[in-house]
Design a protein around this motif. Sequence first.
Motif, PDB file in Angstrom:
ATOM      1  N   UNK A 100      20.801  -7.851  52.612  1.00 50.94           N
ATOM      2  CA  UNK A 100      19.458  -7.325  52.360  1.00 50.94           C
ATOM      3  C   UNK A 100      18.480  -8.457  52.089  1.00 50.94           C
ATOM      4  N   UNK A 101      18.915  -9.458  51.339  1.00 54.43           N
ATOM      5  CA  UNK A 101      18.059 -10.614  51.044  1.00 54.43           C
ATOM      6  C   UNK A 101      17.822 -11.422  52.318  1.00 54.43           C
ATOM      7  N   UNK A 102      18.866 -11.612  53.097  1.00 54.68           N
ATOM      8  CA  UNK A 102      18.736 -12.377  54.335  1.00 54.68           C
ATOM      9  C   UNK A 102      17.763 -11.701  55.298  1.00 54.68           C
ATOM     10  N   UNK A 103      17.860 -10.383  55.430  1.00 49.30           N
ATOM     11  CA  UNK A 103      16.990  -9.694  56.387  1.00 49.30           C
ATOM     12  C   UNK A 103      15.525  -9.758  55.955  1.00 49.30           C
ATOM     13  N   UNK A 104      15.267  -9.560  54.675  1.00 48.15           N
ATOM     14  CA  UNK A 104      13.885  -9.676  54.197  1.00 48.15           C
ATOM     15  C   UNK A 104      13.357 -11.091  54.397  1.00 48.15           C
TER      16      UNK A 104
END
Length: 456
Positions: free
Chosen positions: A229-233
């Motif tokens: 989730x952090x990577x995608x944002x």
Amino acid sequence: MYVLDQPKFINGACLVSTAMDPQNLINTIKDAESRQGRLPGIRNGPRVVDLDVLFDDSNAYNLNSVPGRSLTVPHPKIHEREFVLRPLADMMPHFRHPTLKSTIAELLSRLSETSIQQILNFPAHSRNSDASNVVWTLRSQTFIMATLNTTPDSFSDGGDNENVQSALQYSTDAVEAGADIVDIGGFSTRPGSYFVSEEEELSRTAPFIAALRKGGLKVPISIDTFRSSVAEKALDAGANCINDVYALTGPPEDVAGTQTTDISMEGEVRVSDNGAMLALAARWKVPVILMHSRGPADKNKDYSKYGGNILEAVQDELGIRVHRALKAGVRRWNIILDPGIGFSKSIRDNVILIRDHSQLTNSRTEITKPSECLPSSPSISLHNFPTLVGTSRKRFLGHLAGREETKISPKSRDWATAAAVTSLVQQNADILRVHAVNSMRDVIRVADGIWREQYK
């Protein structure tokens, strides 16, 4: 024989498993070329696209029953084309040509070197960023990764860049000093670091990346995280590389609240995120740094399974994760390997991985068939993968330096870092992750001049 006065082109090779017979395969390839707009032109000259069958395992044959759809296997010009042999040598250097009886590596060694070089492409996927594609020519220099931690408790620079203004200043100064990429992380993985919730890590990364892009930062940005989730944002905000200390497997037990019940096994790999980060890397098609680790950085240092051979252990355990990534659709040309200095390693282990770093991507496996290089095969060669190494200010350097100050204070270890960096340049590391870009830039450039003969 070849038209040399033509625009630059991108060339690659791929391994394909198919149930098609050879004639249907060549028909499919020729139809694909036509759909891409290929027209008759100068033989061996420029063309929109050119698809060839090079090998069919160790078979040799000629098909010429269909006009314009003939096929000779092995391709008769392989031995004289560096642009064919180089990507083949990355995947299967020990494969022996069925009729010439020489390995791919041997055929390549007989050619005089040209300007053909391996590249690493950082695509601008973000919908909210003006960043453009950045292409690196590997082996042309040692690339510098600046370390931007937006955490209060990172071992070296915790608390230095917790607000956007200071992060932007650090990044701008780092690029002006010579950084080629900025790595931003919002969750410290040092021993004893604080737990960081997903929401807090998100707040420490994506808004900072968006601000860096808005502030005019053009170099690649990597997001240092193990959470999908952090990577995608972060990617959506303008990052174009993933740096994952757990190599796309999710955090281990006792990290980020992970419990034993969260763990599942995929072959020999322990996975805690249901494959979320792996799927993200395959979907976004950005460069991915796979680091070797065994969980918490200060644990799991027993390599007796490998007779204490740390290099063999890292090759084997990273190879398993590369195999998993390739099977999921992560492109080989997007994978960067990191031996994980300081993570589940003794001082001796760290020293060996630095001193003998070039051996990490030397092929230990004698591949005899192309099919053994496919993602479905466990015999993945790490030959010629680009590498990243982070030794900057790490604790083992303080112990090697032997002064009380260097044992206690990470910021007193820059001279020790310089020694490790110089060794890694000599060992052909592609990317070095550092904190003090201004001083390490001089060290790296001088070392490049000595070992890579780069005098720019």
